[in-house]
Design an enzyme around this catalytic site. Structure first.
Site, PDB file in Angstrom:
ATOM      1  CD  GLU A 180       7.587  -5.954  26.497  1.00 54.29           C
ATOM      2  OE1 GLU A 180       8.437  -5.463  25.714  1.00 54.29           O
ATOM      3  OE2 GLU A 180       7.413  -5.543  27.650  1.00 54.29           O
ATOM      4  N   GLY A 188       5.793  -8.511  18.592  1.00 56.12           N
ATOM      5  CA  GLY A 188       5.057  -7.648  17.667  1.00 56.12           C
ATOM      6  C   GLY A 188       5.132  -8.212  16.259  1.00 56.12           C
ATOM      7  NE  ARG A 225      10.164  -2.770   8.894  1.00 60.11           N
ATOM      8  CZ  ARG A 225      11.044  -3.598   8.402  1.00 60.11           C
ATOM      9  NH1 ARG A 225      10.896  -4.068   7.180  1.00 60.11           N
ATOM     10  NH2 ARG A 225      12.063  -3.989   9.122  1.00 60.11           N
ATOM     11  CE1 TYR A 243      14.336   1.659  11.253  1.00 62.33           C
ATOM     12  CE2 TYR A 243      12.510   0.553  10.156  1.00 62.33           C
ATOM     13  CZ  TYR A 243      12.986   1.337  11.180  1.00 62.33           C
ATOM     14  OH  TYR A 243      12.122   1.799  12.127  1.00 62.33           O
ATOM     15  CB  CYS A 277       9.518  15.223  -4.524  1.00 60.47           C
ATOM     16  SG  CYS A 277       8.273  15.257  -5.802  1.00 60.47           S
ATOM     17  CD  GLU A 278      12.863  12.215   1.051  1.00 62.73           C
ATOM     18  OE1 GLU A 278      13.871  11.697   1.538  1.00 62.73           O
ATOM     19  OE2 GLU A 278      12.160  13.046   1.639  1.00 62.73           O
ATOM     20  CE1 TYR A 306       7.326  -1.992  15.312  1.00 63.39           C
ATOM     21  CE2 TYR A 306       7.946  -4.120  14.411  1.00 63.39           C
ATOM     22  CZ  TYR A 306       7.720  -3.298  15.495  1.00 63.39           C
ATOM     23  OH  TYR A 306       7.893  -3.792  16.768  1.00 63.39           O
TER      24      TYR A 306
END
Ligand code: LLP
Length: 419
Positions: free
Chosen positions: A275, A277, A314, A318, A343-344, A372
Protein backbone atom coordinates in the site's frame (compact mmCIF):
# COMPACT_ATOMS: atom_id res chain seq x y z
CA UNK A 1 14.47 11.26 -9.37
CA UNK A 2 11.81 13.71 -10.50
CA UNK A 3 11.03 15.85 -13.51
CA UNK A 4 11.12 19.29 -11.87
CA UNK A 5 14.31 20.83 -13.22
CA UNK A 6 15.77 24.19 -14.15
CA UNK A 7 16.18 24.92 -17.83
CA UNK A 8 17.91 28.17 -18.71
CA UNK A 9 17.32 29.38 -15.17
CA UNK A 10 13.58 28.61 -15.04
CA UNK A 11 12.08 25.66 -13.22
CA UNK A 12 10.07 23.41 -15.48
CA UNK A 13 7.70 20.56 -14.77
CA UNK A 14 8.75 18.17 -17.53
CA UNK A 15 8.72 20.52 -20.58
CA UNK A 16 6.36 23.13 -19.17
CA UNK A 17 7.82 26.28 -17.58
CA UNK A 18 6.18 26.87 -14.20
CA UNK A 19 5.64 30.62 -14.85
CA UNK A 20 3.27 29.61 -17.66
CA UNK A 21 1.12 27.57 -15.26
CA UNK A 22 1.17 30.38 -12.68
CA UNK A 23 0.09 32.87 -15.33
CA UNK A 24 -2.69 30.73 -16.79
CA UNK A 25 -4.05 28.94 -13.71
CA UNK A 26 -3.04 31.28 -10.90
CA UNK A 27 -1.36 30.48 -7.60
CA UNK A 28 -1.20 28.68 -5.27
CA UNK A 29 -1.44 25.53 -7.40
CA UNK A 30 -0.19 21.98 -7.06
CA UNK A 31 1.69 20.77 -10.12
CA UNK A 32 2.12 17.02 -10.69
CA UNK A 33 4.34 15.31 -13.23
CA UNK A 34 2.95 12.29 -15.04
CA UNK A 35 6.41 11.04 -16.02
CA UNK A 36 7.53 11.16 -12.38
CA UNK A 37 4.44 9.28 -11.17
CA UNK A 38 5.01 6.62 -13.82
CA UNK A 39 8.68 6.38 -13.00
CA UNK A 40 8.00 5.90 -9.30
CA UNK A 41 5.28 3.33 -10.03
CA UNK A 42 7.73 1.42 -12.21
CA UNK A 43 10.65 1.62 -9.77
CA UNK A 44 8.47 0.40 -6.90
CA UNK A 45 7.11 -2.49 -8.97
CA UNK A 46 10.60 -3.42 -10.17
CA UNK A 47 11.87 -3.34 -6.58
CA UNK A 48 9.40 -6.13 -5.87
CA UNK A 49 10.35 -8.23 -8.88
CA UNK A 50 11.38 -11.11 -6.58
CA UNK A 51 7.90 -11.24 -5.07
CA UNK A 52 6.00 -13.55 -7.40
CA UNK A 53 2.37 -12.96 -6.43
CA UNK A 54 1.43 -9.40 -5.48
CA UNK A 55 -1.00 -6.52 -5.69
CA UNK A 56 0.26 -2.96 -5.40
CA UNK A 57 -2.55 -0.81 -4.06
CA UNK A 58 -1.78 2.92 -4.11
CA UNK A 59 -2.70 4.62 -0.83
CA UNK A 60 -5.39 6.96 -2.15
CA UNK A 61 -5.22 9.17 0.94
CA UNK A 62 -1.79 10.39 -0.16
CA UNK A 63 -3.14 11.84 -3.40
CA UNK A 64 -6.76 11.14 -4.35
CA UNK A 65 -6.86 13.28 -7.49
CA UNK A 66 -8.74 11.37 -10.21
CA UNK A 67 -6.12 12.04 -12.87
CA UNK A 68 -3.32 10.86 -10.58
CA UNK A 69 -5.32 7.71 -9.82
CA UNK A 70 -5.87 7.16 -13.55
CA UNK A 71 -2.13 7.33 -14.21
CA UNK A 72 -1.61 4.63 -11.57
CA UNK A 73 -4.56 2.53 -12.77
CA UNK A 74 -2.88 2.51 -16.18
CA UNK A 75 0.21 1.15 -14.42
CA UNK A 76 -1.84 -1.80 -13.15
CA UNK A 77 -2.05 -0.41 -9.63
CA UNK A 78 -5.02 -1.02 -7.36
CA UNK A 79 -6.02 1.20 -4.47
CA UNK A 80 -5.82 1.20 -0.69
CA UNK A 81 -8.84 3.18 0.53
CA UNK A 82 -9.95 4.33 3.97
CA UNK A 83 -13.43 5.66 3.23
CA UNK A 84 -16.19 4.92 0.78
CA UNK A 85 -15.38 8.28 -0.78
CA UNK A 86 -11.91 7.00 -1.64
CA UNK A 87 -13.35 3.70 -2.90
CA UNK A 88 -15.65 5.58 -5.27
CA UNK A 89 -12.78 7.77 -6.49
CA UNK A 90 -10.65 4.73 -7.22
CA UNK A 91 -13.46 3.11 -9.19
CA UNK A 92 -14.23 6.37 -11.02
CA UNK A 93 -10.56 6.59 -11.99
CA UNK A 94 -10.74 3.15 -13.59
CA UNK A 95 -9.40 0.89 -10.87
CA UNK A 96 -10.98 -2.55 -10.81
CA UNK A 97 -13.02 -3.08 -7.59
CA UNK A 98 -11.27 -6.37 -6.97
CA UNK A 99 -7.96 -4.48 -6.76
CA UNK A 100 -9.33 -2.26 -4.00
CA UNK A 101 -8.44 -2.80 -0.36
CA UNK A 102 -10.65 -1.15 2.26
CA UNK A 103 -8.64 -0.26 5.38
CA UNK A 104 -9.54 2.08 8.22
CA UNK A 105 -10.24 1.81 11.90
CA UNK A 106 -13.68 3.42 11.79
CA UNK A 107 -15.52 2.11 8.73
CA UNK A 108 -19.18 2.89 9.38
CA UNK A 109 -22.07 0.46 8.99
CA UNK A 110 -23.08 2.28 5.81
CA UNK A 111 -19.51 2.09 4.47
CA UNK A 112 -19.31 -1.65 5.10
CA UNK A 113 -22.57 -2.15 3.16
CA UNK A 114 -21.40 0.13 0.35
CA UNK A 115 -18.02 -1.62 0.16
CA UNK A 116 -19.79 -4.97 -0.28
CA UNK A 117 -22.10 -3.49 -2.91
CA UNK A 118 -19.13 -2.12 -4.83
CA UNK A 119 -17.57 -5.60 -4.79
CA UNK A 120 -14.24 -4.47 -3.40
CA UNK A 121 -11.47 -7.06 -3.25
CA UNK A 122 -10.48 -7.02 0.40
CA UNK A 123 -11.56 -5.59 3.74
CA UNK A 124 -8.76 -5.09 6.24
CA UNK A 125 -10.64 -5.62 9.51
CA UNK A 126 -9.26 -3.55 12.38
CA UNK A 127 -11.10 -5.05 15.35
CA UNK A 128 -13.16 -8.02 16.49
CA UNK A 129 -16.17 -5.70 16.74
CA UNK A 130 -15.81 -4.55 13.12
CA UNK A 131 -15.33 -8.13 11.92
CA UNK A 132 -18.50 -9.34 13.62
CA UNK A 133 -20.46 -6.41 12.19
CA UNK A 134 -19.15 -7.00 8.67
CA UNK A 135 -19.90 -10.74 8.92
CA UNK A 136 -23.48 -10.04 9.92
CA UNK A 137 -24.01 -7.48 7.14
CA UNK A 138 -22.46 -9.70 4.48
CA UNK A 139 -24.46 -12.75 5.56
CA UNK A 140 -27.68 -10.72 5.39
CA UNK A 141 -26.74 -9.53 1.89
CA UNK A 142 -25.95 -13.09 0.84
CA UNK A 143 -22.33 -12.14 0.19
CA UNK A 144 -18.94 -13.25 1.42
CA UNK A 145 -16.49 -10.48 2.35
CA UNK A 146 -12.87 -11.29 1.54
CA UNK A 147 -10.89 -10.16 4.59
CA UNK A 148 -7.62 -9.91 6.37
CA UNK A 149 -7.20 -9.07 10.05
CA UNK A 150 -5.00 -6.05 10.71
CA UNK A 151 -2.43 -6.79 13.38
CA UNK A 152 -0.85 -4.24 15.68
CA UNK A 153 2.66 -5.70 16.03
CA UNK A 154 3.80 -3.31 18.77
CA UNK A 155 6.81 -2.09 16.83
CA UNK A 156 8.08 1.47 17.04
CA UNK A 157 8.49 2.65 13.46
CA UNK A 158 10.81 5.45 14.55
CA UNK A 159 8.83 8.13 12.76
CA UNK A 160 6.82 11.18 13.86
CA UNK A 161 4.39 10.22 16.66
CA UNK A 162 1.38 11.46 14.70
CA UNK A 163 2.05 9.11 11.79
CA UNK A 164 3.17 6.06 13.75
CA UNK A 165 0.52 3.32 13.69
CA UNK A 166 2.08 0.08 14.93
CA UNK A 167 2.73 0.71 18.61
CA UNK A 168 0.59 -1.13 21.16
CA UNK A 169 -1.18 2.04 22.28
CA UNK A 170 -2.00 3.20 18.73
CA UNK A 171 -5.64 2.75 17.70
CA UNK A 172 -4.90 0.48 14.74
CA UNK A 173 -5.39 -3.27 14.34
CA UNK A 174 -5.69 -5.95 17.02
CA UNK A 175 -2.91 -6.62 19.55
CA UNK A 176 -0.64 -9.32 18.20
CA UNK A 177 -0.91 -11.42 21.36
CA UNK A 178 -4.70 -11.59 20.95
CA UNK A 179 -4.59 -12.10 17.18
CA UNK A 180 -4.86 -15.91 17.23
CA UNK A 181 -7.96 -15.91 19.38
CA UNK A 182 -9.70 -13.07 17.46
CA UNK A 183 -8.78 -14.64 14.14
CA UNK A 184 -10.33 -17.95 15.26
CA UNK A 185 -13.55 -16.27 16.31
CA UNK A 186 -13.94 -14.22 13.11
CA UNK A 187 -12.90 -17.06 10.79
CA UNK A 188 -15.84 -19.13 12.05
CA UNK A 189 -18.43 -16.50 11.07
CA UNK A 190 -20.48 -16.96 7.95
CA UNK A 191 -20.28 -13.91 5.68
CA UNK A 192 -16.51 -13.51 5.89
CA UNK A 193 -13.64 -15.37 4.34
CA UNK A 194 -10.77 -14.46 6.64
CA UNK A 195 -7.84 -15.33 4.45
CA UNK A 196 -4.87 -13.52 5.95
CA UNK A 197 -3.39 -10.72 8.00
CA UNK A 198 -2.36 -7.11 7.43
CA UNK A 199 0.10 -4.70 9.00
CA UNK A 200 1.08 -1.04 8.57
CA UNK A 201 3.36 0.45 11.21
CA UNK A 202 3.66 4.06 10.06
CA UNK A 203 4.63 6.48 7.35
CA UNK A 204 7.81 8.26 6.23
CA UNK A 205 9.97 5.40 7.51
CA UNK A 206 13.66 6.09 7.12
CA UNK A 207 14.87 2.69 8.28
CA UNK A 208 13.89 -0.79 7.13
CA UNK A 209 14.67 -2.44 10.49
CA UNK A 210 11.31 -1.72 12.21
CA UNK A 211 9.47 -2.92 9.10
CA UNK A 212 11.51 -6.10 9.09
CA UNK A 213 10.77 -6.65 12.80
CA UNK A 214 7.04 -6.25 12.12
CA UNK A 215 7.17 -8.63 9.15
CA UNK A 216 9.07 -11.22 11.23
CA UNK A 217 6.37 -11.03 13.89
CA UNK A 218 3.77 -11.52 11.18
CA UNK A 219 5.72 -14.47 9.88
CA UNK A 220 5.51 -16.21 13.25
CA UNK A 221 1.81 -15.39 13.43
CA UNK A 222 1.15 -16.85 9.97
CA UNK A 223 2.88 -20.07 11.06
CA UNK A 224 0.85 -20.30 14.24
CA UNK A 225 -2.44 -19.52 12.45
CA UNK A 226 -1.69 -22.25 9.94
CA UNK A 227 -0.84 -24.55 12.83
CA UNK A 228 -4.32 -23.85 14.19
CA UNK A 229 -5.80 -24.99 10.89
CA UNK A 230 -6.43 -21.65 9.19
CA UNK A 231 -5.78 -21.24 5.50
CA UNK A 232 -3.61 -18.15 5.01
CA UNK A 233 -3.39 -17.02 1.39
CA UNK A 234 -2.99 -13.23 1.63
CA UNK A 235 -0.75 -10.93 3.65
CA UNK A 236 -0.96 -7.15 3.37
CA UNK A 237 2.32 -5.42 4.25
CA UNK A 238 0.97 -1.86 4.15
CA UNK A 239 2.96 1.15 2.99
CA UNK A 240 5.28 3.50 4.80
CA UNK A 241 8.48 3.80 2.76
CA UNK A 242 9.86 7.32 3.25
CA UNK A 243 11.09 9.83 0.69
CA UNK A 244 13.91 12.37 0.93
CA UNK A 245 12.46 15.79 1.78
CA UNK A 246 16.01 17.16 1.90
CA UNK A 247 18.12 16.59 -1.15
CA UNK A 248 21.05 15.17 0.83
CA UNK A 249 18.90 12.72 2.84
CA UNK A 250 19.47 9.03 2.20
CA UNK A 251 16.48 6.73 2.51
CA UNK A 252 16.08 3.04 1.74
CA UNK A 253 15.28 2.60 -1.94
CA UNK A 254 12.37 0.55 -3.28
CA UNK A 255 14.99 -2.00 -4.41
CA UNK A 256 16.38 -2.33 -0.86
CA UNK A 257 12.85 -2.54 0.53
CA UNK A 258 11.92 -5.17 -2.08
CA UNK A 259 15.00 -7.27 -1.31
CA UNK A 260 14.17 -7.24 2.40
CA UNK A 261 10.55 -8.20 1.71
CA UNK A 262 11.55 -11.01 -0.64
CA UNK A 263 13.99 -12.37 1.94
CA UNK A 264 11.58 -12.27 4.89
CA UNK A 265 8.55 -13.61 2.99
CA UNK A 266 10.36 -16.27 0.93
CA UNK A 267 8.52 -19.20 2.51
CA UNK A 268 5.17 -17.59 3.10
CA UNK A 269 3.41 -18.93 -0.05
CA UNK A 270 0.87 -16.09 -0.09
CA UNK A 271 -0.21 -13.21 -2.28
CA UNK A 272 1.39 -10.05 -0.88
CA UNK A 273 -0.40 -6.72 -0.93
CA UNK A 274 1.49 -3.41 -0.76
CA UNK A 275 0.00 0.00 0.00
CA UNK A 276 2.57 2.65 -0.99
CA UNK A 277 1.50 6.28 -1.05
CA UNK A 278 4.21 8.83 -0.39
CA UNK A 279 6.96 6.96 -2.24
CA UNK A 280 4.87 7.09 -5.41
CA UNK A 281 3.38 10.58 -5.21
CA UNK A 282 5.62 12.62 -2.88
CA UNK A 283 8.30 13.77 -5.27
CA UNK A 284 5.88 13.82 -8.21
CA UNK A 285 4.38 17.14 -7.13
CA UNK A 286 5.29 20.68 -6.09
CA UNK A 287 3.21 23.47 -4.63
CA UNK A 288 3.71 26.55 -6.79
CA UNK A 289 3.23 29.83 -4.96
CA UNK A 290 3.82 33.55 -5.44
CA UNK A 291 5.47 35.92 -3.00
CA UNK A 292 2.86 38.38 -1.75
CA UNK A 293 5.48 40.62 -0.17
CA UNK A 294 8.67 40.57 1.82
CA UNK A 295 8.32 42.09 5.27
CA UNK A 296 11.18 43.27 7.45
CA UNK A 297 11.63 41.18 10.61
CA UNK A 298 13.44 41.69 13.90
CA UNK A 299 15.99 39.18 12.71
CA UNK A 300 15.31 37.60 9.35
CA UNK A 301 12.80 38.99 6.85
CA UNK A 302 9.40 37.29 6.40
CA UNK A 303 8.77 36.04 2.90
CA UNK A 304 4.95 35.97 2.82
CA UNK A 305 3.70 33.63 0.11
CA UNK A 306 0.16 33.14 -1.19
CA UNK A 307 0.12 29.46 -0.15
CA UNK A 308 -0.75 28.78 3.46
CA UNK A 309 -1.20 26.04 6.01
CA UNK A 310 -4.67 25.37 4.60
CA UNK A 311 -3.05 24.42 1.26
CA UNK A 312 -0.05 22.50 2.66
CA UNK A 313 -0.66 21.47 6.24
CA UNK A 314 2.39 19.27 6.87
CA UNK A 315 4.76 21.91 8.28
CA UNK A 316 2.08 23.23 10.67
CA UNK A 317 0.89 19.75 11.70
CA UNK A 318 4.14 17.82 11.95
CA UNK A 319 6.84 20.46 11.78
CA UNK A 320 7.63 18.88 8.42
CA UNK A 321 10.43 20.17 6.20
CA UNK A 322 9.69 21.02 2.56
CA UNK A 323 12.44 22.27 0.32
CA UNK A 324 11.60 25.81 -0.84
CA UNK A 325 13.25 27.27 -3.92
CA UNK A 326 12.72 30.10 -6.40
CA UNK A 327 11.30 29.27 -9.82
CA UNK A 328 13.77 31.75 -11.37
CA UNK A 329 16.71 32.02 -8.93
CA UNK A 330 18.89 35.12 -9.17
CA UNK A 331 21.98 33.27 -7.98
CA UNK A 332 21.82 35.09 -4.64
CA UNK A 333 20.73 33.60 -1.29
CA UNK A 334 18.83 34.99 1.66
CA UNK A 335 17.95 33.72 5.11
CA UNK A 336 14.24 34.18 5.67
CA UNK A 337 11.14 33.06 7.51
CA UNK A 338 8.74 31.55 4.99
CA UNK A 339 5.15 32.15 6.04
CA UNK A 340 1.62 32.11 4.67
CA UNK A 341 -1.09 34.75 5.08
CA UNK A 342 -3.21 32.84 7.65
CA UNK A 343 -3.80 34.43 11.00
CA UNK A 344 -1.91 32.12 13.26
CA UNK A 345 1.75 31.71 13.95
CA UNK A 346 1.49 28.02 13.03
CA UNK A 347 1.13 29.15 9.43
CA UNK A 348 4.89 29.06 9.11
CA UNK A 349 6.62 26.88 6.54
CA UNK A 350 10.16 27.54 7.77
CA UNK A 351 12.07 29.82 10.16
CA UNK A 352 15.58 31.06 9.44
CA UNK A 353 15.73 29.11 6.20
CA UNK A 354 18.58 29.67 3.78
CA UNK A 355 16.84 30.03 0.44
CA UNK A 356 17.01 31.80 -2.90
CA UNK A 357 16.65 35.56 -2.69
CA UNK A 358 13.00 36.39 -3.30
CA UNK A 359 11.14 39.63 -3.94
CA UNK A 360 7.49 40.61 -4.15
CA UNK A 361 5.80 38.89 -7.10
CA UNK A 362 8.42 36.15 -7.49
CA UNK A 363 7.37 32.54 -7.94
CA UNK A 364 8.66 29.74 -5.71
CA UNK A 365 7.88 26.10 -5.04
CA UNK A 366 7.61 23.81 -2.08
CA UNK A 367 9.04 20.54 -3.26
CA UNK A 368 7.95 17.00 -2.43
CA UNK A 369 4.36 18.12 -2.09
CA UNK A 370 2.69 15.48 -4.26
CA UNK A 371 1.72 13.32 -1.28
CA UNK A 372 -0.34 14.55 1.68
CA UNK A 373 -0.52 17.99 0.07
CA UNK A 374 -3.75 18.97 -1.70
CA UNK A 375 -5.52 16.04 -0.07
CA UNK A 376 -5.12 17.64 3.36
CA UNK A 377 -6.21 21.11 2.23
CA UNK A 378 -8.97 23.00 3.98
CA UNK A 379 -10.68 26.36 3.46
CA UNK A 380 -9.54 27.82 6.79
CA UNK A 381 -9.64 31.63 6.90
CA UNK A 382 -12.25 31.43 4.09
CA UNK A 383 -9.60 30.72 1.54
CA UNK A 384 -10.61 28.63 -1.46
CA UNK A 385 -9.47 25.07 -2.15
CA UNK A 386 -6.19 25.02 -4.03
CA UNK A 387 -6.14 24.02 -7.74
CA UNK A 388 -4.21 21.04 -9.15
CA UNK A 389 -2.49 20.59 -12.52
CA UNK A 390 -1.04 17.51 -14.21
CA UNK A 391 1.84 17.98 -16.64
CA UNK A 392 2.58 15.51 -19.41
CA UNK A 393 5.56 16.42 -21.60
CA UNK A 394 4.88 19.85 -23.08
CA UNK A 395 1.21 19.93 -22.19
CA UNK A 396 -0.72 20.26 -18.97
CA UNK A 397 -4.30 20.14 -17.76
CA UNK A 398 -6.09 21.51 -14.73
CA UNK A 399 -7.09 18.31 -12.93
CA UNK A 400 -8.81 20.00 -10.00
CA UNK A 401 -10.44 23.40 -10.24
CA UNK A 402 -9.74 25.99 -7.63
CA UNK A 403 -12.88 26.05 -5.47
CA UNK A 404 -13.54 29.67 -4.68
CA UNK A 405 -14.41 30.81 -1.18
CA UNK A 406 -17.69 32.09 -2.66
CA UNK A 407 -18.60 28.58 -3.88
CA UNK A 408 -18.02 27.19 -0.42
CA UNK A 409 -20.20 29.95 1.00
CA UNK A 410 -22.95 28.92 -1.47
CA UNK A 411 -23.33 25.65 0.46
CA UNK A 412 -24.28 27.55 3.63
CA UNK A 413 -27.67 28.87 4.65
CA UNK A 414 -28.88 31.29 7.28
CA UNK A 415 -32.18 29.93 8.71
CA UNK A 416 -35.02 32.41 8.41
CA UNK A 417 -35.70 32.13 12.17
CA UNK A 418 -32.55 34.14 12.70
CA UNK A 419 -34.27 37.16 11.13
N1 LLP B 1 -1.67 1.94 4.40
C1 LLP B 1 -2.25 2.38 5.53
C2 LLP B 1 -3.13 1.49 6.30
C3 LLP B 1 -1.99 3.69 5.96
O1 LLP B 1 -2.54 4.13 7.09
C4 LLP B 1 -1.13 4.53 5.20
C5 LLP B 1 -0.85 5.90 5.63
C6 LLP B 1 -0.57 4.02 4.03
C7 LLP B 1 -0.86 2.72 3.66
C8 LLP B 1 0.34 4.81 3.15
O2 LLP B 1 1.51 5.15 3.78
P1 LLP B 1 2.73 5.82 2.97
O3 LLP B 1 3.26 4.79 2.00
O4 LLP B 1 2.20 7.00 2.24
O5 LLP B 1 3.70 6.17 4.00
N2 LLP B 1 -0.50 12.89 6.63
C9 LLP B 1 0.77 12.30 7.01
C10 LLP B 1 0.86 10.85 6.60
C11 LLP B 1 -0.25 9.98 7.14
C12 LLP B 1 -0.15 8.55 6.70
C13 LLP B 1 -1.34 7.79 7.11
N3 LLP B 1 -1.36 6.43 6.68
C14 LLP B 1 1.90 13.13 6.42
O6 LLP B 1 1.63 14.14 5.77
O7 LLP B 1 3.06 12.82 6.63
Amino acid sequence: MDHFEYREGVMHAEDVPLPRIAEEVGTPVYVYSRATLERHATVFREGLSDVPDKLIAFAVKSNPNLAVLRVLANQGYGADCVSIGEVRRAIAAGMAPDKIVFSGVGKTHAELIAGLEEGIGQFNIESEEEGLELAEIAAKMGKTAQCTLRINPDVDAGTHDKISTGKADNKFGVPIDQAGQIFGKLASQPGVNLRGVAVHIGSQLGDLAPLERAFEKLSALVTSLRGAGHEITHVDLGGGLGVPYKREEHLPSPAEYGAMVARVTRDWRVKLIFEPGRVIAGNAGVLLTRVVRVKRGINDPFVIVDAAMNDLARPALYGAYHDFVAVEPRGVDMTANIVGPICETGDTFAMGRLTDKLETGDLAVFRTAGAYGATMASSYNSRGFVAEVLVDGDKYAVVADRIAAATIMDAEQVPDWLD
